[in-house]
Write a protein that holds these residues in place. Sequence first.
Motif, PDB file in Angstrom:
ATOM      1  N   UNK A   1      40.759 -17.041  22.915  1.00 42.08           N
ATOM      2  CA  UNK A   1      40.826 -17.219  24.365  1.00 42.08           C
ATOM      3  C   UNK A   1      41.943 -16.379  24.980  1.00 42.08           C
ATOM      4  N   UNK A   2      43.139 -16.442  24.383  1.00 40.93           N
ATOM      5  CA  UNK A   2      44.280 -15.692  24.919  1.00 40.93           C
ATOM      6  C   UNK A   2      44.052 -14.188  24.824  1.00 40.93           C
ATOM      7  N   UNK A   3      43.394 -13.756  23.752  1.00 36.07           N
ATOM      8  CA  UNK A   3      43.087 -12.335  23.596  1.00 36.07           C
ATOM      9  C   UNK A   3      42.084 -11.898  24.655  1.00 36.07           C
ATOM     10  N   UNK A   4      41.107 -12.736  24.922  1.00 34.99           N
ATOM     11  CA  UNK A   4      40.111 -12.444  25.954  1.00 34.99           C
ATOM     12  C   UNK A   4      40.768 -12.295  27.323  1.00 34.99           C
ATOM     13  N   UNK A   5      41.663 -13.215  27.666  1.00 32.70           N
ATOM     14  CA  UNK A   5      42.359 -13.169  28.955  1.00 32.70           C
ATOM     15  C   UNK A   5      43.246 -11.928  29.050  1.00 32.70           C
ATOM     16  N   UNK A   6      43.939 -11.628  27.974  1.00 32.88           N
ATOM     17  CA  UNK A   6      44.857 -10.480  27.971  1.00 32.88           C
ATOM     18  C   UNK A   6      44.119  -9.182  28.251  1.00 32.88           C
ATOM     19  N   UNK A   7      43.018  -8.961  27.550  1.00 30.52           N
ATOM     20  CA  UNK A   7      42.293  -7.708  27.712  1.00 30.52           C
ATOM     21  C   UNK A   7      41.503  -7.663  29.014  1.00 30.52           C
ATOM     22  N   UNK A   8      41.030  -8.812  29.473  1.00 37.01           N
ATOM     23  CA  UNK A   8      40.308  -8.849  30.743  1.00 37.01           C
ATOM     24  C   UNK A   8      41.226  -8.429  31.886  1.00 37.01           C
ATOM     25  N   UNK A   9      42.510  -8.738  31.759  1.00 34.72           N
ATOM     26  CA  UNK A   9      43.471  -8.342  32.780  1.00 34.72           C
ATOM     27  C   UNK A   9      43.826  -6.872  32.743  1.00 34.72           C
ATOM     28  N   UNK A  10      43.289  -6.153  31.752  1.00 30.78           N
ATOM     29  CA  UNK A  10      43.564  -4.719  31.621  1.00 30.78           C
ATOM     30  C   UNK A  10      42.299  -3.900  31.892  1.00 30.78           C
ATOM     31  N   UNK A  11      41.425  -4.449  32.738  1.00 28.84           N
ATOM     32  CA  UNK A  11      40.124  -3.832  32.952  1.00 28.84           C
ATOM     33  C   UNK A  11      40.064  -2.803  34.060  1.00 28.84           C
ATOM     34  N   UNK A  12      41.179  -2.450  34.666  1.00 27.46           N
ATOM     35  CA  UNK A  12      41.165  -1.512  35.795  1.00 27.46           C
ATOM     36  C   UNK A  12      41.109  -0.055  35.318  1.00 27.46           C
ATOM     37  N   UNK A  13      40.045   0.260  34.599  1.00 31.09           N
ATOM     38  CA  UNK A  13      39.838   1.617  34.101  1.00 31.09           C
ATOM     39  C   UNK A  13      38.355   1.950  34.210  1.00 31.09           C
ATOM     40  N   UNK A  14      38.039   3.009  34.921  1.00 35.19           N
ATOM     41  CA  UNK A  14      36.652   3.398  35.157  1.00 35.19           C
ATOM     42  C   UNK A  14      36.241   4.479  34.161  1.00 35.19           C
ATOM     43  N   UNK A  15      35.100   4.281  33.511  1.00 36.43           N
ATOM     44  CA  UNK A  15      34.553   5.263  32.586  1.00 36.43           C
ATOM     45  C   UNK A  15      33.072   5.426  32.906  1.00 36.43           C
ATOM     46  N   UNK A  16      32.695   6.562  33.465  1.00 35.93           N
ATOM     47  CA  UNK A  16      31.301   6.795  33.835  1.00 35.93           C
ATOM     48  C   UNK A  16      30.486   7.215  32.621  1.00 35.93           C
ATOM     49  N   UNK A  17      29.187   7.001  32.709  1.00 39.64           N
ATOM     50  CA  UNK A  17      28.297   7.385  31.619  1.00 39.64           C
ATOM     51  C   UNK A  17      28.278   8.906  31.458  1.00 39.64           C
TER      52      UNK A  17
END
Length: 310
Positions: free
Chosen positions: A289-305
């Motif tokens: 759970x803590x790992x999920x929360x930690x990485x979800x908070x680092x999601x501000x990165x856009x990668x296009x196909x």
Amino acid sequence: MNFKSLPQLLDYFREESTCIEYYENIRWKGNPTCPRCGSDKPYKTNRGYKCSNNDCYKKFTVKVGTIFQNSKIPMRIWFAAIFLATTYKKGISSVQLALDLGITQKSAWFVLHRIREMLKERAPKMLGKNNTVEVDETYIGGREGNKHFKKRRSSVNKSFTNNGKVFNPKKTVIGVIERKGKVVLKHSPNAQINHVKAFISSSVTKGSTIYSDEAPVYNYLKNNYTHKSVKHSANKYVVGNVHTNTIENFWSVLKRGLYGIYHQVSEKHLSRYLAEYSARFNTRELSSHDRFIKFLGNGEHVLSYKKLTI
């Protein structure tokens, strides 16, 4: 809510609105901000928000500027993918993820690469200081003896294979690891001193204690570090407290994962796979759970196909 398993996570995130509200709290912490101009006073609309800045005045949702941007895959499926990719010690293939989540393999492949982009450490902390560090290099790729004759390196011209194509040698990965600490990895063109020296100086604090094998490329370490080595060629692997067993153990997990789960990794995407394995290792003491929360908070990165496939 503490997600100890995938069913618990999916039960909680049954509705898309629940996922959106949950991610808004993680990303914005109750203060929605325009991802384009940074204005922190948008007003709510039926489908998200609209910036109040007259020079911007753009509509946006919490997905804009993140790995979820322009994705039609439901957020609960994204959350499940993040949970699985960060929980499985050796990773999960796009084929398996597609079967587990009911999406296409192509979508699962794209989702996993966006997650790996999220897992990258943008500002890694220097290792060492008060902890012993081990350094080593490894090589990713198939053995020549296991290849079909046409794909083996030519004995006539080492730059080509037996079928006349350009020969691609194994990919070099350099790693430093703290005992009972974190690991930092880098895909390098080779293991020559200029690449090794640059990587270690940017990853390990000067004056730290570093242990390595007897490779000559590490001889320079004595100039800036307390350096000791073990001579593997003489079948010596542990001399007192001097050994490289910690980094060797990590290599075994990395290679078993790459060969057993993904089978083959292109040089273009290798750095993302390294980010995946190092991120899981560096958060091994956290709960799922803590790992999920930690990485979800680092999601501000856009990668296009397009960027991923060109």
